[in-house]
Design an enzyme around this catalytic site. Structure first.
Site, short mmCIF file in Angstrom:
data_model
loop_
_atom_site.label_atom_id
_atom_site.label_comp_id
_atom_site.label_asym_id
_atom_site.label_seq_id
_atom_site.Cartn_x
_atom_site.Cartn_y
_atom_site.Cartn_z
N GLY A 712 0.99 -0.88 0.06
CA GLY A 712 0.17 0.01 0.03
C GLY A 712 0.71 1.16 -0.03
N GLY A 714 0.96 5.50 1.19
CA GLY A 714 0.62 6.68 2.13
C GLY A 714 0.89 7.83 1.73
N PHE A 716 3.31 9.51 3.30
CA PHE A 716 4.74 9.92 3.30
C PHE A 716 5.51 8.81 2.46
CE2 PHE A 716 3.40 12.47 7.05
CZ PHE A 716 3.59 13.79 6.50
N GLY A 717 4.98 7.78 2.03
CA GLY A 717 5.64 6.68 1.42
C GLY A 717 4.95 5.51 1.34
N VAL A 719 4.55 0.97 1.33
CA VAL A 719 5.04 -0.24 2.17
C VAL A 719 5.12 -1.35 1.30
CG1 VAL A 719 4.20 -1.54 4.29
CG2 VAL A 719 3.65 0.99 4.16
N LYS A 735 8.61 0.15 5.12
CA LYS A 735 8.02 1.44 4.84
C LYS A 735 9.22 2.32 4.20
CE LYS A 735 5.39 5.35 6.75
NZ LYS A 735 4.81 6.01 7.81
N ASP A 837 -2.95 10.59 14.15
CA ASP A 837 -3.60 9.98 12.72
C ASP A 837 -4.10 8.68 12.96
OD1 ASP A 837 -4.28 10.48 10.31
OD2 ASP A 837 -2.34 9.59 9.70
#
Length: 1017
Positions: A712, A714, A716-717, A719, A735, A837
């Site tokens: 997946g 996100g 900031f990066g 995984v 990640k 978060d």
């Protein structure tokens, strides 16, 4: 001879009786002196009379039996502040009828020798420091009628042998650390029991179904603040002699019978607060003509409040706060008229409900003894009635969170002169802040923020010398800060955020030596920061951003050693950033958008890029690399002139050597890159516990970061799934940080800083971290986690990719796991950790479906102070899950995480995301869930939970669901959604505590397992 012999025999018998009495008297004396010897402090000298010059029957606190001369039957030393222990010799006072040692400071263990006192009727050891377990030997005192052990430090289970005390009428166990199922194992056999006081312990279990048939004499039942669960059984309401009933602060649920007021007509005290009762409050409560104290706060009662107190002349305290009472319409408060007859009423709490309408003017006709009046957080509108100011003995007045308009009358300071707390925040009040407030010499709490007050801050507030907390934020106040305000030198928190105040900070602020939080951000203040602020040595939070301050940061600020939060952004401050800031205990530092210049320090807080903000200062340089500031220019030497030939030769040779070295180094470096899979690695975790990994190792583990291994992406990066050769082949999640994204490096550092400090079963375990370069020489950063084979909660709720769906039991277990993790983050360290978060995609599931919270890229370390409502740190979370106060600029807080958790909990039960297109125009997931609770719940829950097998785990082959999806199961779902609603209310201080959420969820799980799942027949 025949005459003399009987006479002689009588004399002998009399002599022997006297001898026995003397010997017994001696035995009692020895026992009493042994008791005295264990008393280490006798401040009132009550034992001075215990000496050889007096008969023991004349000793203070001693009572002797008239039928058995010189035998001690009473030992009464209560209320004497005695210190020491109770000697085991007390068991030798064989005629003892009464032991009264209450309200002293006796400690140690309760001697089991008390069980030798077969004549004992009364044992009173309350309010001491006795510890250990209750001796089972007390059960031998079969004549015991009263047993008082409350207010000690006793632990363990109450011995079941105490159930043998068939004559026991009074049992006091309150305020200890006792546990177990007290009612079922002990109390239900005490058929003579009249009073049971067992509050403030850890007793468990439910109320026995036949309690009404067994304890018919019960008049006093107090089991509040325990861990009782279940419902109140129907037979309970046969206890028609009950006068005092306290079930508060437990895990009870269910409804109250409509005829409760007729079945328990003798009630004087009725406490059921802080449970999970629901439904309407029965109108028959109006039949409780002896009622003194009604407390049903923090439940789920709904509907119009049909209540009349016109026949309750003794009513003193009335608390229905934190429910869902009222319709939000005119007439909701009509019952207040009946309280006019309650001439002894001193406490009236109606806050956090749905009461609508206007405040009636007849409030002024309520009892003149009224000291607390709270209408906060309702839907009340209109103006504050003049009659309210006739309640001249009011000490606390709360009107916050309503829709009140109009002015705050000067009468408040002229007539309510005993006020200690005034809260009218979050309304639409306008006009000036009354000058008469200066008359309130006892005022400690003044909350008037989030209104439309205008004009200046009254000079008279300086006369309120007991002020502790002042909040006038988010109004339209103008003019200067009055120096007189700082004459109230006891102030702990002063919040003037977001007004239109002008001028400078008066030097008199130095008088506020107790000041912990000072917020004047977003005003029109100017001038230099006063050096006198350095005298406020208790400051934890200082927020002065969004003004027009100029000049440097004063050197006096180095005295602010308690400072954790410093926000000076959006001003015109200049000069160098002082090095002493690195020596303070700062957790956040915001110097952005000023005119600072020169080199940024590299020590203390300046080593943590996620804790400092310096952007918007074009003349800054240096600092740690994550700040991405230009390098500072090297200082040039002022010395000029010719260099000697020798110096020139030396420099030339050195340059040649350095040049050759660089060429050779580059050659070997390039060659090493081609041949070696290992590059330099900078460990973010400087312990041997974490294995070192390189970019090359991660590249190989993920098959060159292939799409097949992508789990997946996100913000900031990305995984990836990988297999690392760490102690054998270990499956991990990797990640990879996208360093092109702004703040990605800060996110990486924040996550490293957080995860190296925490370990918990329900937190995602980090394996290691990599901060290196790739084969092209670019920066590379990655975090390596334990792999979660069942993906994240988002996938299970909103997609059909899994063959199985999450059962209700699994969802409850996941909710408990997440709540336990939040509790650990918030409450297990001196400095709480705020996740910031929380959302389904950040909740990972292992092979056993145990939940683990991950992604700490936005996490903050936070000190819970009185500054927690100040606007200082803008938090970027995920839309729909971010607490509403964050959007207003409020500081990160535990309550912010709890809001996110509440939204996640509702989403788990409804399968509706907070960002769904169905929400808009003022409707959000919280309000949708709240409104649906009182309508048709079945239309809102996840349809997959309507299957017959949804409540039982699909994996557990030894269990099956009993029955169809009936109303009981719907109640289970309702309780879960209600918990989510309580966690996600708009006002932070009204959100459920995470420990309470865990307790409610565990109760629901127990009910689920008890009622819905049973062994296969």
């Amino acid at each position: 001879m025949n005459i003399i012999c009987p006479s002689l025999f009588i004399l002998i018998i009399h002599f022997l009786s006297l001898l026995s009495s003397v010997l017994s008297n001696s035995e009692d004396r020895v026992a009493l002196l042994a008791i005295k010897s264990q008393i280490t402090h006798d401040p009132h000298g009550v034992l001075n009379s215990w000496n050889d010059s007096l008969s023991i029957c004349d000793w203070q606190g001693i009572t002797c039996d008239t039928s058995h001369p010189h035998r001690v039957v009473g030992l009464n030393l209560e209320h004497n502040d005695l210190v020491g222990t109770l000697s085991p010799y007390v068991g030798n006072l064989s005629f003892l009828y009464n032991i009264s040692l209450a309200n002293n400071t006796l400690g140690g263990y309760i001697p089991p020798q008390i069980g030798n006192l077969l004549s004992l009727r009364y044992l009173a050891l309350e309010n001491n420091n006795f510890q250990g377990q209750i001796p089972a030997n007390i059960s031998q005192c079969l004549k015991l009628r009263s047993l008082g052990l409350g207010g000690n430090r006793l632990t363990g289970m109450v011995p079941s042998q105490l159930s043998l005390l068939s004559k026991l009428e009074y049992l006091y166990l309150y305020k200890n650390q006792l546990m177990g199922d007290l009612l079922s194992t002990v109390v239900m056999n005490l058929t003579s029991l009249r009073q049971l006081s067992a509050s403030f312990n850890s007793f468990e279990g439910s109320i026995p179904h036949n309690i009404g048939a067994i304890l018919k004499k019960l008049t006093f039942l107090s089991i509040g603040e325990n861990k009782m669960s279940g419902t109140i059984p129907p037979s309970f309401y046969n206890l028609s002699n009950l006068q005092v009933l306290d079930l508060s602060l437990n895990q009870l649920h269910g409804t109250l019978p409509l005829d409760i007021g007729f079945r328990l007509p003798q009630l004087t005290i009725f406490h059921i607060g802080n449970n999970s009762f629901h439904g309407n409050l029965p109108a028959s409560l109006s039949n409780l003509t002896h009622l003194v104290d009604l407390s049903v706060y923090s439940n789920n009662f709904t509907g119009k409040f049909m209540f009349s107190a016109k026949n309750m002349p003794n009513l003193e305290s009335f608390d229905v706060s934190s429910n869902y009472l009222g319709t939000g319409e005119v007439g909701d408060l009509s019952f207040l008229q009946t309280l006019v007859n309650c001439t002894q009423l001193y406490f009236l709490q109606l806050s956090s409900n749905n009461f609508g309408g206007i405040l009636p003017d007849f409030l002024g006709n309520l009892s003149s003894d009224l000291t607390e009046l709270d209408f906060g957080l309702n839907k009340i509108y209109g103006t504050i009635p003049m009659g309210l100011y006739n309640l001249v003995n009011l000490e606390r007045l709360s009107l916050q969170g309503n829709r009140l308009t109009g002015h705050l009358s000067p009468l408040i300071g002229k007539k309510l002169t005993k006020l200690q707390a005034l809260n009218c925040m979050n309304n639409n009040l306008h006009g000036p802040v009354p000058y008469s407030l200066g008359n309130l010499s006892r005022l400690s709490w003044l909350y008037m923020g989030y209104n439309n007050f205008e004009g200046i801050i009254p000079l008279s507030l300086g006369n309120c010398t007991n002020l502790l907390y002042v909040s006038l934020n988010q109004n339209n106040l103008t003019g200067p800060l009055p120096p007189h305000l700082f004459h109230a030198s006891m102030i702990v928190e002063l919040n003037l955020h977001q007004n239109r105040l002008q001028g400078g900070i008066p030097v008199e602020i130095a008088q506020l030596t107790n000041l912990v939080a000072f917020d004047v951000s977003e005003n029109e203040l100017s001038g230099e920061l006063p050096s006198s602020l350095g005298s406020c040595i208790s400051l934890v939070g200082l927020f002065m951003g969004g003004n027009d301050f100029t000049g440097p940061i004063p050197q006096s600020f180095k005295s602010l050693t308690s400072l954790n939060y410093l926000q000076l952004s959006h001003n015109r401050l200049s000069g160098l950033i002082p090095n002493f800031l690195a020596n303070l205990s700062l957790m956040t530092l915001d110097l952005s958008y000023n005119e600072f210049e020169g080199e940024v320090p590299r020590l203390g807080i300046f080593t943590n890029s996620s804790a400092i903000i310096v952007e918007g200062n074009s003349k800054l340089c240096g600092g740690i690399s994550e700040l991405r500031l230009p390098r500072c220019p090297k200082r040039e030497s002022n010395r000029r002139g010719r260099l000697s030939v020798a110096v020139i030769v030396i420099i030339a040779l050195a340059s040649l050597i350095v040049g050759v070295s660089i060429v050779v180094s580059v050659y070997f470096l390039l060659r090493t890159k081609r041949k070696s899979n290992k590059l330099s690695h900078t460990s973010l975790f400087n312990t041997e516990h974490f294995s070192r990994v390189s970019y090359a190792m991660l590249l190989q583990a993920t098959d060159n970061f292939s799409e097949e291994n992508l789990l997946g992406t996100g913000h900031f990066g990305s995984v990836y799934k990988g297999v690392l050769d760490i102690e054998g082949n270990t499956v991990v999640a990797i990640k990879v940080i996208n360093l092109e994204i702004e703040a990605a490096t800060k996110s990486f550092m924040a996550e490293c800083e957080t995860l190296r400090n925490i370990r918990h079963r329900n937190l995602l375990k980090i394996v290691t971290a990599c901060s290196s370069t790739d084969f092209q020489g670019n920066d590379f950063k990655a975090l390596v986690y334990e792999f979660m084979p069942n993906g994240n909660l988002q996938q299970w709720i909103h997609t059909d990719q899994h063959e199985r769906t999450l059962s209700l039991l699994q969802r409850v277990n996941i909710a408990i796991d997440v709540a336990c993790a939040i509790d650990y983050l918030h409450n297990s360290y001196d400095v709480p950790i705020i996740h910031c978060d929380l959302k389904p995609s950040n909740i990972l599931l292992d092979s056993d479906m145990v939940a683990h919270i991950g992604d700490f890229g936005l996490a903050r370390f936070y000190l819970d102070t009185t500054a927690n409502n100040s606007s200082s740190v803008a938090v970027k979370g995920t839309t729909g899950y971010v607490a509403p106060e964050y959007g207003l600029g409020s500081m990160v807080s535990k309550e912010g995480d709890i809001y996110s958790y509440g939204i996640v909990l509702i989403e788990m039960m409804t399968a509706k995301a907070p960002t769904s297109t169905m929400f808009g125009g003022g409707l959000d997931l919280h309000n949708y869930a709240k409104s649906a609770l009182s309508e048709q719940l079945i239309n809102m829950i996840d349809p997959r939970l309507l299957d017959d097998g949804a409540c039982a785990s699909n994996e557990n082959k030894d269990q099956k669901l009993v029955g169809n999806y009936d109303s009981s199961k719907m109640m289970c779902l309702k309780l879960l959604i209600e918990s989510g609603v309580k966690c996600s209310v708009e006002t932070p201080q009204d959100r459920m505590r995470i420990k309470d959420a865990i307790r409610e969820l565990q109760m629901t799980r127990d009910m689920l397992l008890t009622n819905f799942v049973s062994p296969v027949q």
